[in-house]
Design an enzyme around this catalytic site. Sequence first.
Site, PDB file in Angstrom:
ATOM      1  N   LYS A 151       0.826  -1.209   0.000  1.00  0.00           N
ATOM      2  CA  LYS A 151       0.000   0.000   0.000  1.00  0.00           C
ATOM      3  C   LYS A 151       0.867   1.268   0.000  1.00  0.00           C
ATOM      4  O   LYS A 151       0.460   2.301  -0.512  1.00  0.00           O
ATOM      5  CB  LYS A 151      -0.913   0.038   1.225  1.00  0.00           C
ATOM      6  CG  LYS A 151      -1.835  -1.162   1.406  1.00  0.00           C
ATOM      7  CD  LYS A 151      -3.042  -1.105   0.505  1.00  0.00           C
ATOM      8  CE  LYS A 151      -4.100  -2.142   0.837  1.00  0.00           C
ATOM      9  NZ  LYS A 151      -3.679  -3.547   0.767  1.00  0.00           N
TER      10      LYS A 151
HETATM   11  C1  LIG Z   1      -4.243  -4.685   0.251  1.00  0.00           C
HETATM   12  C2  LIG Z   1      -3.416  -5.917   0.209  1.00  0.00           C
HETATM   13  C3  LIG Z   1      -3.630  -6.935  -0.738  1.00  0.00           C
HETATM   14  C4  LIG Z   1      -4.773  -6.875  -1.744  1.00  0.00           C
HETATM   15  O1  LIG Z   1      -4.569  -5.905  -2.731  1.00  0.00           O
HETATM   16  P1  LIG Z   1      -5.787  -5.397  -3.638  1.00  0.00           P
HETATM   17  O2  LIG Z   1      -5.262  -4.235  -4.380  1.00  0.00           O
HETATM   18  O3  LIG Z   1      -6.878  -5.014  -2.665  1.00  0.00           O
HETATM   19  O4  LIG Z   1      -6.188  -6.522  -4.512  1.00  0.00           O
HETATM   20  C5  LIG Z   1      -2.780  -8.021  -0.748  1.00  0.00           C
HETATM   21  N1  LIG Z   1      -1.778  -8.140   0.163  1.00  0.00           N
HETATM   22  C6  LIG Z   1      -1.551  -7.197   1.094  1.00  0.00           C
HETATM   23  C7  LIG Z   1      -0.459  -7.403   2.071  1.00  0.00           C
HETATM   24  C8  LIG Z   1      -2.349  -6.053   1.159  1.00  0.00           C
HETATM   25  O5  LIG Z   1      -2.108  -5.116   2.106  1.00  0.00           O
END
Ligand SMILES: *Cc1c(COP(=O)(O)O)cnc(C)c1O
Length: 466
Positions: free
Chosen positions: A112
């Site tokens: 993120k």
């Molecule tokens: C948010 C997240 C995901 C999922 O990603 P999306 O963009 O919602 O598909 C996968 N792994 C981690 C560690 C995340 O924080």
Amino acid sequence: MKYVSTRGQAPTRSFSDILLAGLAEDGGLYMPESWPQFSKDEWRAMRSLSYPELAARIIAPFAEDSLTHETLSKLCHDAYARFDHAAIVPLTQMEDGLFVQELFHGPTLAFKDMAMQLLGRLFDHVLNERDERVTIVGATSGDTGSAAIEACRGRERLTVAILHPEGRTSEVQRRQMTTVLDPNIHNLAVQGTFDDCQDLVKAMFADLPFRTDMHLSAVNSINWARIAAQIPYYVYSALQLGAPDREVSFAVPTGNFGNVLAAWVARQMGLPVKHLCVGSNRNDILTRFLHSNDMSTRKVVPSLSPSMDIQVSSNFERLLFEVMGRDAQACANLMTGFRTTGKMDVPSKAWEAISTLFSGKELDDAATTAEIRSLYEKNRYLADPHTIIGIAAGRAFREPGVPMVAMATAHPAKFPDAMREATGITPALPPSLADLFEREERYRVVSNDLTVVEDAIRASVLANSR
Ligand SMILES: *Cc1c(COP(=O)(O)O)cnc(C)c1O
């Protein structure tokens, strides 16, 4: 570049407008009017760029009406300056034809940060230009909240209020949020579940006087700027592995479909992406859809990979809009039907187009643990419970001669219990977070009540504007 809503009933807008707006007012998601294209020579020339320069080059055509290249380039350099790996998004080979790209070297140890670190700076820049302030509210089960807080801390024009379910996030995740003591950051621990937090956020956005007074804004994964900021790392690994003169495939552990959508956008822009593999845990709405055109919601079950515990993948709407020839009316009908019935009848032509390009693989908790252990035994590599699902998906759909890159989305130290259970090892937090458990925490416990939460946020905004 102008942006249109997937539901066709909102005005077209500029990049900086949709940055602040997030969701369109007709309930749709913003999409660029057209896809920027790069020629083979242009892709090749990008091989020599540093990661921040590459990011600016890729994002520029999406933001050209709102930001100069100089500004964008500076924001990208700042955004990735705090990453604790010299390559920002290092690529490692796991086995024949299978690579892992680590996206977790940012301040909160999850992918993120890749988008959020830039988003915080974009908000700051645009609000300064307009002489405006906003209040960012969001609900989190862990990773999104800490990434948003870390990206927005200390920024005067932003007040940030993040709701988390009291006692239901991991201790590392909670402390990553609550130990940020900057005056513009407000953590609210709601006596309820993650769904309650999400409902409260939705209710605040639906409360028009409150929304207007507080200048509410959101940084959740439906914000187009987040998708745009996720495209460059796909380009980076593809170029290293021989693109544009060779095809590359990607495998992505998926929840809201935001991460893998960025890989698909890179393909729309002319990057030779062969195949996209989506990994899910027991909450497998996407993999069921890809197998058999069954898009129906079920109850969310908690898993070892909490950031993928979802029942609706919001960003899927963007893909749907495109494969249905950008027919906004048809898209709006499907989405409202889905909302009321919990089931979506995707036309078979659209399903075929999607399932030719995308494949899905599901791993339950037992398989997740077994795969973490097996990879550790073979490679001495610690993959967190999200990352391992991407790796397993990539391995399942690998083809000879086409490199498969699996996205590593979280640092294993974020999930110490799951890692210890699988391997006997408790991964250490990196030096920047080593004292996390000694830091002072600050948060306010609130009941699951809209008035109480709104009052708390109003008080925070008032305090921050003084
Ligand atoms: C948010 C997240 C995901 C999922 O990603 P999306 O963009 O919602 O598909 C996968 N792994 C981690 C560690 C995340 O924080």
